[in-house]
Design a protein around this motif. Sequence first.
Motif, PDB file in Angstrom:
ATOM      1  N   TRP A 191      48.079  10.838  51.202  1.00 29.12           N
ATOM      2  CA  TRP A 191      47.268  11.247  52.357  1.00 29.12           C
ATOM      3  C   TRP A 191      46.454  10.062  52.887  1.00 29.12           C
ATOM      4  O   TRP A 191      46.386   9.846  54.104  1.00 29.12           O
ATOM      5  CB  TRP A 191      46.355  12.396  51.941  1.00 29.12           C
ATOM      6  CG  TRP A 191      45.508  12.976  53.036  1.00 29.12           C
ATOM      7  CD1 TRP A 191      45.918  13.368  54.272  1.00 29.12           C
ATOM      8  CD2 TRP A 191      44.102  13.241  52.974  1.00 29.12           C
ATOM      9  NE1 TRP A 191      44.850  13.875  54.990  1.00 29.12           N
ATOM     10  CE2 TRP A 191      43.738  13.804  54.216  1.00 29.12           C
ATOM     11  CE3 TRP A 191      43.129  13.073  51.984  1.00 29.12           C
ATOM     12  CZ2 TRP A 191      42.412  14.201  54.500  1.00 29.12           C
ATOM     13  CZ3 TRP A 191      41.836  13.469  52.263  1.00 29.12           C
ATOM     14  CH2 TRP A 191      41.483  14.018  53.504  1.00 29.12           C
ATOM     15  N   MET A 192      45.872   9.293  51.988  1.00 29.34           N
ATOM     16  CA  MET A 192      45.112   8.101  52.382  1.00 29.34           C
ATOM     17  C   MET A 192      45.988   7.155  53.210  1.00 29.34           C
ATOM     18  O   MET A 192      45.563   6.617  54.232  1.00 29.34           O
ATOM     19  CB  MET A 192      44.580   7.397  51.138  1.00 29.34           C
ATOM     20  CG  MET A 192      43.852   6.087  51.408  1.00 29.34           C
ATOM     21  SD  MET A 192      43.099   5.401  49.899  1.00 29.34           S
ATOM     22  CE  MET A 192      44.575   5.031  48.924  1.00 29.34           C
ATOM     23  N   LEU A 193      47.220   6.955  52.761  1.00 27.94           N
ATOM     24  CA  LEU A 193      48.172   6.118  53.488  1.00 27.94           C
ATOM     25  C   LEU A 193      48.379   6.657  54.900  1.00 27.94           C
ATOM     26  O   LEU A 193      48.284   5.925  55.891  1.00 27.94           O
ATOM     27  CB  LEU A 193      49.496   6.095  52.739  1.00 27.94           C
ATOM     28  CG  LEU A 193      50.740   5.613  53.492  1.00 27.94           C
ATOM     29  CD1 LEU A 193      50.696   4.113  53.655  1.00 27.94           C
ATOM     30  CD2 LEU A 193      52.011   6.037  52.773  1.00 27.94           C
ATOM     31  N   ARG A 222      42.734  -0.057  57.492  1.00 33.46           N
ATOM     32  CA  ARG A 222      42.154  -0.200  56.156  1.00 33.46           C
ATOM     33  C   ARG A 222      40.819   0.546  56.062  1.00 33.46           C
ATOM     34  O   ARG A 222      40.506   1.149  55.028  1.00 33.46           O
ATOM     35  CB  ARG A 222      41.972  -1.677  55.806  1.00 33.46           C
ATOM     36  CG  ARG A 222      43.285  -2.431  55.583  1.00 33.46           C
ATOM     37  CD  ARG A 222      42.985  -3.870  55.142  1.00 33.46           C
ATOM     38  NE  ARG A 222      42.277  -3.868  53.872  1.00 33.46           N
ATOM     39  CZ  ARG A 222      42.847  -4.104  52.691  1.00 33.46           C
ATOM     40  NH1 ARG A 222      44.145  -4.339  52.616  1.00 33.46           N
ATOM     41  NH2 ARG A 222      42.131  -4.077  51.585  1.00 33.46           N
ATOM     42  N   ALA A 223      40.035   0.511  57.137  1.00 28.24           N
ATOM     43  CA  ALA A 223      38.741   1.188  57.119  1.00 28.24           C
ATOM     44  C   ALA A 223      38.921   2.702  57.031  1.00 28.24           C
ATOM     45  O   ALA A 223      38.190   3.396  56.304  1.00 28.24           O
ATOM     46  CB  ALA A 223      37.940   0.817  58.363  1.00 28.24           C
ATOM     47  N   ALA A 224      39.902   3.239  57.763  1.00 25.89           N
ATOM     48  CA  ALA A 224      40.173   4.685  57.702  1.00 25.89           C
ATOM     49  C   ALA A 224      40.616   5.079  56.293  1.00 25.89           C
ATOM     50  O   ALA A 224      40.204   6.126  55.767  1.00 25.89           O
ATOM     51  CB  ALA A 224      41.241   5.063  58.728  1.00 25.89           C
ATOM     52  N   VAL A 290      29.701  12.506  53.038  1.00 23.64           N
ATOM     53  CA  VAL A 290      30.276  11.150  53.072  1.00 23.64           C
ATOM     54  C   VAL A 290      30.429  10.717  54.531  1.00 23.64           C
ATOM     55  O   VAL A 290      31.038  11.443  55.328  1.00 23.64           O
ATOM     56  CB  VAL A 290      31.649  11.123  52.372  1.00 23.64           C
ATOM     57  CG1 VAL A 290      32.299   9.756  52.508  1.00 23.64           C
ATOM     58  CG2 VAL A 290      31.500  11.513  50.905  1.00 23.64           C
ATOM     59  N   PRO A 291      29.896   9.555  54.914  1.00 22.93           N
ATOM     60  CA  PRO A 291      30.061   9.092  56.296  1.00 22.93           C
ATOM     61  C   PRO A 291      31.494   8.619  56.561  1.00 22.93           C
ATOM     62  O   PRO A 291      32.063   7.879  55.758  1.00 22.93           O
ATOM     63  CB  PRO A 291      29.069   7.929  56.393  1.00 22.93           C
ATOM     64  CG  PRO A 291      28.893   7.448  54.992  1.00 22.93           C
ATOM     65  CD  PRO A 291      29.050   8.659  54.111  1.00 22.93           C
ATOM     66  N   VAL A 292      32.057   9.054  57.687  1.00 22.08           N
ATOM     67  CA  VAL A 292      33.430   8.671  58.035  1.00 22.08           C
ATOM     68  C   VAL A 292      33.517   8.311  59.520  1.00 22.08           C
ATOM     69  O   VAL A 292      34.263   8.923  60.287  1.00 22.08           O
ATOM     70  CB  VAL A 292      34.439   9.785  57.673  1.00 22.08           C
ATOM     71  CG1 VAL A 292      34.616   9.904  56.163  1.00 22.08           C
ATOM     72  CG2 VAL A 292      34.005  11.135  58.253  1.00 22.08           C
ATOM     73  N   PRO A 293      32.803   7.298  59.959  1.00 22.94           N
ATOM     74  CA  PRO A 293      32.765   6.970  61.399  1.00 22.94           C
ATOM     75  C   PRO A 293      34.115   6.546  61.970  1.00 22.94           C
ATOM     76  O   PRO A 293      34.415   6.850  63.122  1.00 22.94           O
ATOM     77  CB  PRO A 293      31.754   5.822  61.468  1.00 22.94           C
ATOM     78  CG  PRO A 293      31.734   5.237  60.085  1.00 22.94           C
ATOM     79  CD  PRO A 293      31.933   6.394  59.174  1.00 22.94           C
TER      80      PRO A 293
END
Length: 319
Positions: A191-193, A222-224, A290-293
């Motif tokens: 999922w991260m990928l 990479r940040a996502a 968790v911050p996810v900008p």
Amino acid sequence: MRCERISIIGMGALGILYGDFFARALGWDKVTFLAEGERFKRYQTQNVTCNGRPCPFRVVNGEEQPAEEPADLLIFAVKATALEEAVSLAAKGHVGENTIILSVLNGISSEEIIGRILGAEHVLTCVAQGMDAVKLGNDLKYTHIGQICIGIRPDEAGKEPMLEAVTALFERTGLPYTREEDILARLWGKWMLNVGVNQTVMVTEGTYETVQKPGEARDMMRAAMGEVLELAKAEGISVTEKDLEMYVSLIDSLNPDGMPSMRQDGLLKRPSEVELFSGTVIVRADAAGVPVPVNRELYKRIREMEAAYGRPGPEPERD
């Protein structure tokens, strides 16, 4: 418990790949595709091929013809945008007491959705990865079939006989698989990928090459992915920085001219699986604090792109 009869919902890339594989290994009468409405009519008339071979799939109108004997194994191979419709179809007499269900969808939520409607006791967790299948029209081409990573969650010891039945099927037919000790870590890693590469290539309207070279797009990807890593830590999932680097290396090994399915949806101006990716990240991040900008920005941009289409694109493929 033995898996002999297989039903599949979704005749996109993965549906055709697994349908062709199991039909050639077990017999064409052992594999059934379930469809309804216009899809059923279309599936009946289209001449599907896999690597140039005709695929004389058996197609059943699942809405009108409940199974006399429910499948031993039911595989969901649909787009996330079609999942709830597909689950409703399966609920019409196609899941028996001993039916085992696999979802080969991206993301981390399809098993929960399926289990909520059809019964969590039927569902095993798996990840399909490593295949290079490309569907053009009614023809599927692939060189690498990839593998299925499969396992049971920590609180699912009672599903061991189900897992043994499915892995016995894979052994019998020769389908590559890995039995995972920590299937949740594998699920979240994949999922991260997807959260990183699918969405970044979508918003940049690029290809894999766009994120393979140094620059803003690669940094965004990479940040996502890094935000998913932090979310995993908050939820107690054993995904690590090493996993992130491994998946980035995997992306770097892909054909630079290729693109993920999300970008293909964008080209065809049809709804994407954004809710599966940043949409899910945002909901879970809000709950975990968790911050996810970066994922918020990706979600906003993808939704704006979809709104600009002006009209719905072609009916989403169930792949």
